[in-house]
Design a protein around this motif. Structure first.
Motif, PDB file in Angstrom:
ATOM      1  N   TRP A   1       0.930  -1.613   0.356  1.00 52.53           N
ATOM      2  CA  TRP A   1      -0.010   0.062  -0.126  1.00 52.53           C
ATOM      3  C   TRP A   1       0.990   1.453  -0.098  1.00 52.53           C
ATOM      4  CZ3 TRP A   1      -4.228   2.375  -0.698  1.00 52.53           C
ATOM      5  CH2 TRP A   1      -4.318   4.011  -0.063  1.00 52.53           C
ATOM      6  N   PHE A   2       1.612   1.239   1.034  1.00 51.05           N
ATOM      7  CA  PHE A   2       2.967   2.576   0.511  1.00 51.05           C
ATOM      8  C   PHE A   2       3.571   3.108   0.077  1.00 51.05           C
ATOM      9  CE2 PHE A   2       1.689   1.766   5.635  1.00 51.05           C
ATOM     10  CZ  PHE A   2       0.891   2.634   5.909  1.00 51.05           C
ATOM     11  N   GLN A   3       3.849   1.829  -0.665  1.00 47.67           N
ATOM     12  CA  GLN A   3       4.384   2.186  -2.138  1.00 47.67           C
ATOM     13  C   GLN A   3       3.901   2.352  -2.983  1.00 47.67           C
ATOM     14  OE1 GLN A   3       7.475  -1.167  -1.668  1.00 47.67           O
ATOM     15  NE2 GLN A   3       8.931  -0.235  -0.901  1.00 47.67           N
ATOM     16  N   SER A   4       2.835   2.184  -3.523  1.00 49.87           N
ATOM     17  CA  SER A   4       1.336   2.545  -4.278  1.00 49.87           C
ATOM     18  C   SER A   4       1.477   3.296  -5.067  1.00 49.87           C
ATOM     19  CB  SER A   4       0.493   1.641  -3.943  1.00 49.87           C
ATOM     20  OG  SER A   4      -0.383   2.216  -2.866  1.00 49.87           O
ATOM     21  N   GLU A   5       1.451   3.862  -5.703  1.00 46.30           N
ATOM     22  CA  GLU A   5       0.713   5.154  -6.237  1.00 46.30           C
ATOM     23  C   GLU A   5       0.227   6.096  -5.340  1.00 46.30           C
ATOM     24  OE1 GLU A   5      -0.112   8.379  -9.969  1.00 46.30           O
ATOM     25  OE2 GLU A   5      -0.304   5.862 -10.306  1.00 46.30           O
ATOM     26  N   LEU A   6      -0.891   5.288  -5.444  1.00 47.76           N
ATOM     27  CA  LEU A   6      -1.863   6.461  -4.046  1.00 47.76           C
ATOM     28  C   LEU A   6      -1.893   6.237  -2.816  1.00 47.76           C
ATOM     29  CD1 LEU A   6      -4.171   8.004  -3.749  1.00 47.76           C
ATOM     30  CD2 LEU A   6      -5.854   5.177  -3.352  1.00 47.76           C
ATOM     31  N   GLY A   7      -0.468   5.398  -2.143  1.00 45.29           N
ATOM     32  CA  GLY A   7      -0.136   5.418  -0.493  1.00 45.29           C
ATOM     33  C   GLY A   7       0.767   6.406  -0.809  1.00 45.29           C
ATOM     34  N   ARG A   8       1.745   6.322  -1.824  1.00 48.10           N
ATOM     35  CA  ARG A   8       3.127   7.667  -2.021  1.00 48.10           C
ATOM     36  C   ARG A   8       1.538   8.769  -1.931  1.00 48.10           C
ATOM     37  NH1 ARG A   8       8.168   5.899  -1.435  1.00 48.10           N
ATOM     38  NH2 ARG A   8       8.383   3.584  -3.170  1.00 48.10           N
ATOM     39  N   LYS A   9       0.891   8.797  -2.864  1.00 54.86           N
ATOM     40  CA  LYS A   9       0.039  10.437  -2.921  1.00 54.86           C
ATOM     41  C   LYS A   9      -0.426  11.049  -1.670  1.00 54.86           C
ATOM     42  CE  LYS A   9      -3.576  12.226  -5.101  1.00 54.86           C
ATOM     43  NZ  LYS A   9      -4.522  12.253  -6.100  1.00 54.86           N
ATOM     44  N   ILE A  10      -0.996  10.146  -0.831  1.00 54.85           N
ATOM     45  CA  ILE A  10      -1.906  10.603   0.854  1.00 54.85           C
ATOM     46  C   ILE A  10      -0.285  10.741   1.041  1.00 54.85           C
ATOM     47  CG2 ILE A  10      -2.961   9.117   2.202  1.00 54.85           C
ATOM     48  CD1 ILE A  10      -4.571   8.188   0.702  1.00 54.85           C
ATOM     49  N   THR A  11       0.910   9.855   1.578  1.00 57.93           N
ATOM     50  CA  THR A  11       1.987  10.487   2.073  1.00 57.93           C
ATOM     51  C   THR A  11       2.588  11.368   2.422  1.00 57.93           C
ATOM     52  OG1 THR A  11       2.657   7.619   2.957  1.00 57.93           O
ATOM     53  CG2 THR A  11       4.405   9.408   3.566  1.00 57.93           C
ATOM     54  N   ALA A  12       1.944  11.792   1.083  1.00 59.08           N
ATOM     55  CA  ALA A  12       2.903  12.723   1.025  1.00 59.08           C
ATOM     56  C   ALA A  12       1.731  14.294   1.221  1.00 59.08           C
ATOM     57  CB  ALA A  12       3.062  13.610  -0.489  1.00 59.08           C
ATOM     58  N   LEU A  13       0.702  13.996   1.011  1.00 58.30           N
ATOM     59  CA  LEU A  13      -0.056  14.919   1.741  1.00 58.30           C
ATOM     60  C   LEU A  13      -0.241  15.524   2.814  1.00 58.30           C
ATOM     61  CD1 LEU A  13      -2.818  14.214  -0.674  1.00 58.30           C
ATOM     62  CD2 LEU A  13      -1.554  15.940  -0.444  1.00 58.30           C
ATOM     63  N   GLU A  14      -0.291  13.762   3.612  1.00 58.84           N
ATOM     64  CA  GLU A  14       0.188  13.763   5.089  1.00 58.84           C
ATOM     65  C   GLU A  14       1.472  15.052   5.959  1.00 58.84           C
ATOM     66  OE1 GLU A  14      -2.780  10.143   5.828  1.00 58.84           O
ATOM     67  OE2 GLU A  14      -0.669   9.254   6.451  1.00 58.84           O
ATOM     68  N   ASP A  15       2.370  14.479   5.495  1.00 59.65           N
ATOM     69  CA  ASP A  15       3.463  15.079   5.363  1.00 59.65           C
ATOM     70  C   ASP A  15       3.242  16.834   5.590  1.00 59.65           C
ATOM     71  OD1 ASP A  15       6.442  15.148   6.157  1.00 59.65           O
ATOM     72  OD2 ASP A  15       6.440  15.921   4.016  1.00 59.65           O
ATOM     73  N   THR A  16       2.608  17.236   3.673  1.00 54.71           N
ATOM     74  CA  THR A  16       2.191  18.352   3.982  1.00 54.71           C
ATOM     75  C   THR A  16       1.913  18.923   5.690  1.00 54.71           C
ATOM     76  OG1 THR A  16       3.072  18.337   1.082  1.00 54.71           O
ATOM     77  CG2 THR A  16       1.306  20.595   2.768  1.00 54.71           C
ATOM     78  N   ALA A  17      -0.090  18.281   5.212  1.00 48.15           N
ATOM     79  CA  ALA A  17       0.103  18.716   6.560  1.00 48.15           C
ATOM     80  C   ALA A  17      -0.082  18.738   7.791  1.00 48.15           C
ATOM     81  CB  ALA A  17      -1.268  17.988   6.334  1.00 48.15           C
ATOM     82  N   SER A  18       1.239  17.534   8.117  1.00 43.95           N
ATOM     83  CA  SER A  18       1.827  17.829   9.291  1.00 43.95           C
ATOM     84  C   SER A  18       2.421  19.250  10.264  1.00 43.95           C
ATOM     85  CB  SER A  18       2.778  16.772   9.777  1.00 43.95           C
ATOM     86  OG  SER A  18       3.308  17.293   8.740  1.00 43.95           O
ATOM     87  N   LYS A  19       3.186  19.646   8.710  1.00 46.81           N
ATOM     88  CA  LYS A  19       4.016  21.267   9.135  1.00 46.81           C
ATOM     89  C   LYS A  19       3.437  22.009   8.942  1.00 46.81           C
ATOM     90  CE  LYS A  19       7.441  18.567   5.628  1.00 46.81           C
ATOM     91  NZ  LYS A  19       8.408  18.937   4.416  1.00 46.81           N
ATOM     92  N   SER A  20       1.750  22.101   8.994  1.00 50.59           N
ATOM     93  CA  SER A  20       0.712  22.885   9.165  1.00 50.59           C
ATOM     94  C   SER A  20       0.532  23.088   9.973  1.00 50.59           C
ATOM     95  CB  SER A  20       0.071  23.417   7.670  1.00 50.59           C
ATOM     96  OG  SER A  20      -0.626  22.555   7.380  1.00 50.59           O
ATOM     97  N   ALA A  21       0.413  22.208  10.399  1.00 47.04           N
ATOM     98  CA  ALA A  21      -0.602  21.905  11.989  1.00 47.04           C
ATOM     99  C   ALA A  21      -0.711  22.835  13.208  1.00 47.04           C
ATOM    100  CB  ALA A  21      -0.793  20.523  12.441  1.00 47.04           C
ATOM    101  N   SER A  22       0.784  22.626  12.881  1.00 47.50           N
ATOM    102  CA  SER A  22       0.509  24.608  14.652  1.00 47.50           C
ATOM    103  C   SER A  22       0.430  25.464  14.187  1.00 47.50           C
ATOM    104  CB  SER A  22       1.861  24.893  14.954  1.00 47.50           C
ATOM    105  OG  SER A  22       2.840  24.604  13.886  1.00 47.50           O
ATOM    106  N   ASP A  23       0.097  25.726  12.631  1.00 49.08           N
ATOM    107  CA  ASP A  23       0.290  26.987  12.239  1.00 49.08           C
ATOM    108  C   ASP A  23      -1.368  27.561  12.385  1.00 49.08           C
ATOM    109  OD1 ASP A  23      -0.789  29.613  10.524  1.00 49.08           O
ATOM    110  OD2 ASP A  23       0.964  29.054   9.259  1.00 49.08           O
TER     111      ASP A  23
END
Length: 289
Positions: free
Chosen positions: A116-138
């Motif tokens: 799952w994590f290595q699938s195209e969609l899995g990587r896409k969602i992981t990237a979205l979550e990484d971006t979101a985590s960086k703005s969570a304290s904003d």
């Protein structure tokens, strides 16, 4: 945060799984996952990218909370900060989490999760979550997420509720906050240089008294942030993500990872307290009477 099947070409998937399979203990111990294989999951799931934020979070708790920092001399504060930077170092945490995960997760569930994590969609969602985590304290980002959530169609909001429940992200995050808060208090208590270390279990229990309220507050926050993090996902992709999280392998992965993180954090906290105590005792011994 309202806060992750294979889509890649078959040859690439087969190659990735074959490499992963080499890392799984064969034959007599076929039901065991190696720490090396678990480390792949820690990295591919995006967790490894989040670990560098742990030590600074603890440091912020010390330096910004007057209830802690005011009770420490500058020397003591620096000793605690150094000890936690060492104990909560990303590579160290990653290794400990991987070791614990290997003891919690079966190879079959690990392989399906990796797919799952290595699938195209899995990587896409992981990237979205990484971006979101960086703005969570904003605060501005959170206000925008709240506005976005308020405009959600009921069907979309229900999906985020479902994802939060299936991933148990609020409970896991509450436990992480309890561990980091207890770790900070444990580090401060260790500055006495006493021969016997403070009781970490008692400190954790004290912070855990508000677990239910903390979990509910985090659940609401994650659902709101999901609205922002996943807004670009069409419903079909969001449904695929939920299907993975709700699958037996997805459930096994999230539960095993939560246990692994908790145990690694406890180990890191004890190590930090040990380092603080030793450093304080050494400094006292070197200080003229």
């Amino acid at each position: 945060m309202r806060k992750l099947l294979p889509r890649r070409l078959l040859p690439l998937l087969v190659f990735g799984l074959s490499v992963f399979a080499v890392l799984v203990v064969p034959a007599a111990a076929a039901d065991k996952l190696t720490p090396q294989a678990a480390e792949v999951l820690v990295r591919e799931s995006g967790l490894a990218d989040q670990l560098p934020s742990i030590a600074p979070s603890v440091a912020a708790g010390l330096t910004l909370n007057p209830g802690f920092a005011s009770n420490l001399s500058e020397d003591q504060l620096q000793i605690v900060l150094k000890a936690f930077a060492n104990a909560y170092a990303p590579l160290r945490l990653s290794a400990d989490i991987s070791t614990e995960l290997a003891g919690q997760l079966k190879p079959a569930a690990a392989q399906e999760s990796l797919a799952w994590f290595q699938s195209e969609l899995g990587r896409k969602i992981t990237a979205l979550e990484d971006t979101a985590s960086k703005s969570a304290s904003d605060s501005t980002a959170m206000e925008q997420a709240q506005e976005l959530y308020q405009r959600l169609p009921p069907r979309r909001a229900e999906r985020y509720e479902k994802l939060a429940k299936a991933s148990d992200v609020a409970e896991s995050s509450a436990q992480l906050l309890i561990n980091t808060s207890a770790g900070t208090a444990y580090g401060v208590a260790s500055t006495t240089g006493a021969a016997s270390p403070p009781n970490l279990d008692e400190i954790r229990d004290e912070y855990a008294r508000n677990r239910a309220e903390m979990t509910e507050a985090l659940r609401i926050q994650f659902i709101v942030l999901f609205a922002s993090a996943y807004q670009s996902l069409p419903e079909t992709e969001l449904d695929q993500y939920i299907a993975f999280v709700e699958s037996p392998s997805g459930q096994a992965f999230h539960k095993a990872m939560a246990v692994a993180i908790d145990r690694a954090m406890v180990k890191a906290t004890k190590e930090a307290g040990k380092q603080v105590g030793e450093a304080v005792r050494l400094k006292k011994a070197q200080t003229p009477a």
